[in-house]
Design an enzyme around this catalytic site. Structure first.
Site, PDB file in Angstrom:
ATOM      1  N   TYR A 199       0.824  -1.072   0.013  1.00  0.00           N
ATOM      2  CA  TYR A 199      -0.022   0.041  -0.070  1.00  0.00           C
ATOM      3  C   TYR A 199       0.918   1.280  -0.037  1.00  0.00           C
ATOM      4  O   TYR A 199       2.144   1.306   0.510  1.00  0.00           O
ATOM      5  CB  TYR A 199      -0.926   0.077   1.384  1.00  0.00           C
ATOM      6  CG  TYR A 199      -0.341   0.470   2.529  1.00  0.00           C
ATOM      7  CD1 TYR A 199      -0.519   1.497   2.929  1.00  0.00           C
ATOM      8  CD2 TYR A 199      -0.134  -0.667   3.467  1.00  0.00           C
ATOM      9  CE1 TYR A 199       0.263   1.868   4.230  1.00  0.00           C
ATOM     10  CE2 TYR A 199       0.507  -0.421   4.655  1.00  0.00           C
ATOM     11  CZ  TYR A 199       0.510   1.146   5.344  1.00  0.00           C
ATOM     12  OH  TYR A 199       0.984   1.191   6.384  1.00  0.00           O
ATOM     13  N   CYS A 200       0.367   2.452  -0.494  1.00  0.00           N
ATOM     14  CA  CYS A 200       0.952   3.567  -0.403  1.00  0.00           C
ATOM     15  C   CYS A 200      -0.022   4.612   0.147  1.00  0.00           C
ATOM     16  O   CYS A 200      -0.893   4.472   0.845  1.00  0.00           O
ATOM     17  CB  CYS A 200       1.569   3.987  -1.688  1.00  0.00           C
ATOM     18  SG  CYS A 200       2.774   5.113  -1.902  1.00  0.00           S
TER      19      CYS A 200
END
Length: 160
Positions: A93-94
């Site tokens: 994830y970012c």
């Protein structure tokens, strides 16, 4: 005056045949996971994956998914093999849907031979759904869920 017989904007390009559509949507689910499902898996105590936050370490220190491993995208090729067993599934994830950092991180893991998925929505939708975050001091916090992204009452998740 003649009636308008042209298709509506969403149907100007017709939908794919059912088998093609099924393959497309199955492929999306093969490559992506949503924040609610990731949260439920982490809460189970046996998620079956390592969650990797691919943001810069400075961002990770301010707020992250509890239990996530910080491995900035640029460092994946040199560090992943020392941190994560190649038989372990990785979910990246970012920041959020406006950022392709998690996609780039997932690509880097795949190129190294890892089985990988991307958590769609990133930390933005994690917090918008009211899920817990932690900071570098170990403080775990929850914000109220955004009623436009999560049910206002009851457990987090859309029951889909």
């Amino acid at each position: 005056m003649e009636p308008n017989t042209s298709p509506s904007a969403p149907l100007r390009i017709p939908p794919a045949p059912p088998a093609e559509a099924a393959a497309f949507f199955a492929a999306r689910l093969t490559h992506q996971a949503d924040v609610s499902d990731v949260h439920a898996a982490l809460e189970s105590g046996r998620p079956g994956f390592v969650l990797v936050d691919s943001r810069a370490t400075s961002a990770w220190r301010r707020a992250r998914v509890p239990g996530a491993l910080n491995l900035p995208t640029a460092e994946i090729p040199e560090r992943a093999g020392n941190l994560i067993d190649r038989d372990t599934v990785v979910i990246t994830y970012c920041w959020g849907p406006g950022c392709d950092g998690a996609t780039r991180a997932a690509l880097a893991f795949a190129q190294l031979g890892y089985r990988v998925k991307e958590m769609i929505g990133g930390i933005e939708y994690w917090t918008r759904e009211g899920l817990p975050t932690e900071d570098d001091a170990g403080v775990v916090s929850r914000r109220p869920a955004d009623p436009l992204t999560a049910p206002p009452h009851g457990p987090i998740g859309c029951a889909c």
